[in-house]
Scaffold this motif. Structure first.
Motif, PDB file in Angstrom:
ATOM      1  N   LEU A   1       0.825  -1.200   0.000  1.00  0.00           N
ATOM      2  CA  LEU A   1       0.000   0.000   0.000  1.00  0.00           C
ATOM      3  C   LEU A   1       0.865   1.258   0.000  1.00  0.00           C
ATOM      4  O   LEU A   1       0.628   2.198  -0.775  1.00  0.00           O
ATOM      5  CB  LEU A   1      -0.924  -0.002   1.226  1.00  0.00           C
ATOM      6  N   LEU A   2       1.879   1.265   0.870  1.00  0.00           N
ATOM      7  CA  LEU A   2       2.788   2.407   0.935  1.00  0.00           C
ATOM      8  C   LEU A   2       3.571   2.563  -0.362  1.00  0.00           C
ATOM      9  O   LEU A   2       3.803   3.676  -0.836  1.00  0.00           O
ATOM     10  CB  LEU A   2       3.748   2.244   2.120  1.00  0.00           C
ATOM     11  N   ASP A   3       3.981   1.427  -0.930  1.00  0.00           N
ATOM     12  CA  ASP A   3       4.742   1.454  -2.184  1.00  0.00           C
ATOM     13  C   ASP A   3       3.903   2.055  -3.305  1.00  0.00           C
ATOM     14  O   ASP A   3       4.372   2.896  -4.088  1.00  0.00           O
ATOM     15  CB  ASP A   3       5.160   0.026  -2.552  1.00  0.00           C
ATOM     16  N   ASN A   4       2.636   1.658  -3.375  1.00  0.00           N
ATOM     17  CA  ASN A   4       1.760   2.167  -4.426  1.00  0.00           C
ATOM     18  C   ASN A   4       1.489   3.656  -4.268  1.00  0.00           C
ATOM     19  O   ASN A   4       1.450   4.400  -5.257  1.00  0.00           O
ATOM     20  CB  ASN A   4       0.437   1.396  -4.419  1.00  0.00           C
TER      21      ASN A   4
ATOM     22  N   THR B   1       9.289   1.982  -4.896  1.00  0.00           N
ATOM     23  CA  THR B   1      10.144   1.228  -5.827  1.00  0.00           C
ATOM     24  C   THR B   1      10.593   2.104  -6.980  1.00  0.00           C
ATOM     25  O   THR B   1      11.761   2.083  -7.376  1.00  0.00           O
ATOM     26  CB  THR B   1       9.374   0.004  -6.376  1.00  0.00           C
ATOM     27  N   GLU B   2       9.661   2.897  -7.491  1.00  0.00           N
ATOM     28  CA  GLU B   2       9.988   3.800  -8.599  1.00  0.00           C
ATOM     29  C   GLU B   2      11.056   4.803  -8.201  1.00  0.00           C
ATOM     30  O   GLU B   2      11.904   5.187  -9.016  1.00  0.00           O
ATOM     31  CB  GLU B   2       8.714   4.538  -9.036  1.00  0.00           C
TER      32      GLU B   2
ATOM     33  N   THR C   1      13.037   2.494   0.193  1.00  0.00           N
ATOM     34  CA  THR C   1      12.286   1.501   0.961  1.00  0.00           C
ATOM     35  C   THR C   1      11.612   2.182   2.147  1.00  0.00           C
ATOM     36  O   THR C   1      11.944   3.327   2.486  1.00  0.00           O
ATOM     37  CB  THR C   1      13.219   0.400   1.496  1.00  0.00           C
ATOM     38  N   VAL C   2      10.676   1.473   2.766  1.00  0.00           N
ATOM     39  CA  VAL C   2      10.002   2.007   3.947  1.00  0.00           C
ATOM     40  C   VAL C   2      11.021   2.310   5.038  1.00  0.00           C
ATOM     41  O   VAL C   2      10.960   3.355   5.690  1.00  0.00           O
ATOM     42  CB  VAL C   2       8.942   1.004   4.464  1.00  0.00           C
ATOM     43  N   ARG C   3      11.975   1.408   5.225  1.00  0.00           N
ATOM     44  CA  ARG C   3      12.985   1.608   6.257  1.00  0.00           C
ATOM     45  C   ARG C   3      13.815   2.858   6.003  1.00  0.00           C
ATOM     46  O   ARG C   3      14.053   3.658   6.914  1.00  0.00           O
ATOM     47  CB  ARG C   3      13.904   0.379   6.327  1.00  0.00           C
ATOM     48  N   LYS C   4      14.250   3.047   4.758  1.00  0.00           N
ATOM     49  CA  LYS C   4      15.038   4.241   4.425  1.00  0.00           C
ATOM     50  C   LYS C   4      14.238   5.521   4.663  1.00  0.00           C
ATOM     51  O   LYS C   4      14.753   6.509   5.201  1.00  0.00           O
ATOM     52  CB  LYS C   4      15.476   4.190   2.950  1.00  0.00           C
ATOM     53  N   GLU C   5      12.974   5.494   4.256  1.00  0.00           N
ATOM     54  CA  GLU C   5      12.135   6.680   4.381  1.00  0.00           C
ATOM     55  C   GLU C   5      11.906   7.054   5.839  1.00  0.00           C
ATOM     56  O   GLU C   5      11.999   8.229   6.219  1.00  0.00           O
ATOM     57  CB  GLU C   5      10.791   6.440   3.678  1.00  0.00           C
TER      58      GLU C   5
ATOM     59  N   LEU D   1       6.776   9.748   2.341  1.00  0.00           N
ATOM     60  CA  LEU D   1       6.791   8.877   3.509  1.00  0.00           C
ATOM     61  C   LEU D   1       7.816   9.363   4.535  1.00  0.00           C
ATOM     62  O   LEU D   1       7.641   9.180   5.740  1.00  0.00           O
ATOM     63  CB  LEU D   1       7.096   7.427   3.095  1.00  0.00           C
ATOM     64  N   THR D   2       8.875   9.997   4.051  1.00  0.00           N
ATOM     65  CA  THR D   2       9.860  10.586   4.951  1.00  0.00           C
ATOM     66  C   THR D   2       9.205  11.666   5.815  1.00  0.00           C
ATOM     67  O   THR D   2       9.394  11.713   7.037  1.00  0.00           O
ATOM     68  CB  THR D   2      11.025  11.204   4.152  1.00  0.00           C
ATOM     69  N   ALA D   3       8.418  12.537   5.193  1.00  0.00           N
ATOM     70  CA  ALA D   3       7.721  13.591   5.931  1.00  0.00           C
ATOM     71  C   ALA D   3       6.716  12.997   6.920  1.00  0.00           C
ATOM     72  O   ALA D   3       6.567  13.490   8.043  1.00  0.00           O
ATOM     73  CB  ALA D   3       7.009  14.532   4.962  1.00  0.00           C
ATOM     74  N   VAL D   4       6.031  11.945   6.497  1.00  0.00           N
ATOM     75  CA  VAL D   4       5.084  11.271   7.394  1.00  0.00           C
ATOM     76  C   VAL D   4       5.829  10.726   8.615  1.00  0.00           C
ATOM     77  O   VAL D   4       5.342  10.820   9.751  1.00  0.00           O
ATOM     78  CB  VAL D   4       4.347  10.135   6.659  1.00  0.00           C
TER      79      VAL D   4
END
Length: 448
Positions: A4-7, A12-13, A17-21, A331-334
């Motif tokens: 869901l987060l990726d979309n 990926t584009e 990754t979630v961890r990096k963000e 996602l980083t801001a989130v």
């Protein structure tokens, strides 16, 4: 959940990754969490409740940063702007003698105006009109600016009444905490270790604890944040009386709102251009597709912040630290917003990290930001001087906005009087004229 987060954020584009963000979001939080202490301290000078200001500062930061992350999908945090909060407290309230409620009304009006300007694409037009040479210079100026912030925060550079600046006192622990963190962070980057900036912050904090500069809180780490009732909704109060409307339509209000508008616009524009250019989202002219949504997020943040009870919201240059550590999407801001939400209840824990421990992150990011200087043609005086003024005015005036002002103004003047006026768009001439008006208004205010 990851899908869901990726979309939504296109992780990926964007090769992240979630961890990096989320790690990048945590780093941004650490480098700008000082606002939770500084903003309440400055605004409380006006008579506003300091406890309420702590909660409001966090809430406004959370809302505005979420807007930037979810709406514009950019890794940029927003919070009450430094400089703007000082203007709010020391100029509008303590200087002009207006109430802090009146000052909040000015911020609220500014936010509404920004929403309107964004809706009609006027702010976007201004951003796109900035000459490419200045868009290349802005990240360089920001790099020097945040390096200065880092050096100052660590005590490596300090104020001097005779020379303006000088080297700090190397007997101070903060200097060595920062230098150790800088070396460790640089080595980790050289070895391509993921999370180099965060690891550097953690090790620096531990070193500070060993030196006795970081102490564990004696009180409970968890607590209910203070109520915002004393300041919530006060921005609208002057609009409920005839006397209030007389103040709203006064010349002083015009000057106050114009100043808030001016500084906020170009602080945000400078930060957006500087940070986005390092993500790789900008085209050859330095423009990027999320401009309108980013500016709308800023306008909504300012308006909501005024209602909550704080000064103008702006994008934070410290966001570059998250980008440098791998943040690429909203996602980083989130993640940053989530950390500020935790800080509401765990303030003693998050405020353990000293400024000296975050200084290396800002210095390293400053290094990364100056790379676009090679794109500038310094042999052409009509481009080299405006770029140079943009770069040096940011750290020397401690303001991103002032760097853009003198860069744009000199660009328009030099091109016009050098017989190259066709290289300047009508928008640049209009904006430059407004800069002159701003300078004249400032001069008139100083004369008074």
């Amino acid at each position: 959940m990851n899908t869901l987060l990726d979309n939504y954020f296109k992780l990926t584009e964007n090769k992240t990754t979630v961890r990096k963000e989320l790690t990048a979001g945590l780093i941004i939080f650490f480098t700008m969490s000082y606002i939770l202490i500084v903003n309440p301290k400055i605004l409380s000078e006006t008579g506003m409740d300091q406890g309420a200001l702590f909660t409001t500062t966090a809430l406004a930061t959370i809302f505005a940063t979420l807007m930037m992350g979810l709406l514009a999908k950019l890794p940029i945090a927003q919070a009450p702007g430094m400089g703007l909060n000082s203007f709010f407290a020391y100029s509008v309230v303590l200087g002009m003698g207006y109430s802090w409620q009146f000052a909040l009304t000015a911020v609220f009006i500014e936010g509404i105006i920004f929403i309107i300007l964004t809706f009609f694409n006027i702010r976007e037009l201004i951003v796109k009109s900035i000459p490419k040479v200045l868009k290349d210079a802005i990240p360089v100026g920001i790099g020097l600016f945040i390096t200065l912030i880092g050096l100052k925060g660590a005590g490596i550079i300090v104020a001097d009444p005779n020379t303006l600046l000088r080297m700090g006192d190397f007997s101070q622990h903060s200097v060595w905490i920062a230098l150790l963190g800088l070396v460790i962070t640089a080595v980790l980057f050289a070895r391509n270790i993921n999370g180099a900036i965060l690891i550097g912050i953690i090790i620096s904090t531990v070193f500070g604890f060993m030196l006795g500069d970081v102490t564990l809180p004696q009180t409970s780490l968890i607590g209910i944040p203070p109520s915002i009732e004393p300041i919530f909704g006060k921005a609208i109060e002057p609009m409920l009386s005839m006397e209030g409307w007389k103040q709203i339509f006064s010349m002083d209000m015009l000057i106050v709102v114009f100043t808030f508008l001016f500084v906020n616009l170009f602080d945000t524009v400078g930060t957006l251009i500087g940070v986005v250019s390092k993500i790789g989202l900008a085209d050859e002219e330095g423009n990027f597709p999320q401009i309108k949504k980013a500016l709308l997020a800023d306008a909504l943040g300012t308006t909501a912040g005024a209602i909550l009870g704080t000064s103008t919201i702006t994008s934070y240059v410290e966001s570059a630290s998250g980008v440098a550590s791998g943040g690429r999407t909203g996602l980083t801001a989130v993640g940053t917003a989530f950390m500020f939400a935790l800080a509401l209840f765990l303030a003693p824990l998050f405020l353990l990290v000293p400024a000296a421990a975050t200084a290396p992150a800002l210095i390293i990011v400053g290094l990364f930001m100056i790379s676009s200087v090679v794109k500038i043609n310094f042999e052409d005086m009509t481009e080299g001087l405006p770029a140079f003024l943009t770069i040096v005015f940011m750290p020397f005036t401690y303001s991103i906005a002032e760097g853009i002002v003198f860069g744009m103004l000199s660009f328009a003047l030099l091109k016009f009087f050098s017989g190259k006026k066709q290289e300047v768009t009508p928008t640049v001439y209009i904006v430059s004229f407004l800069f002159l008006v701003k300078i004249i208004l400032d001069a008139m205010h100083l004369i008074k």
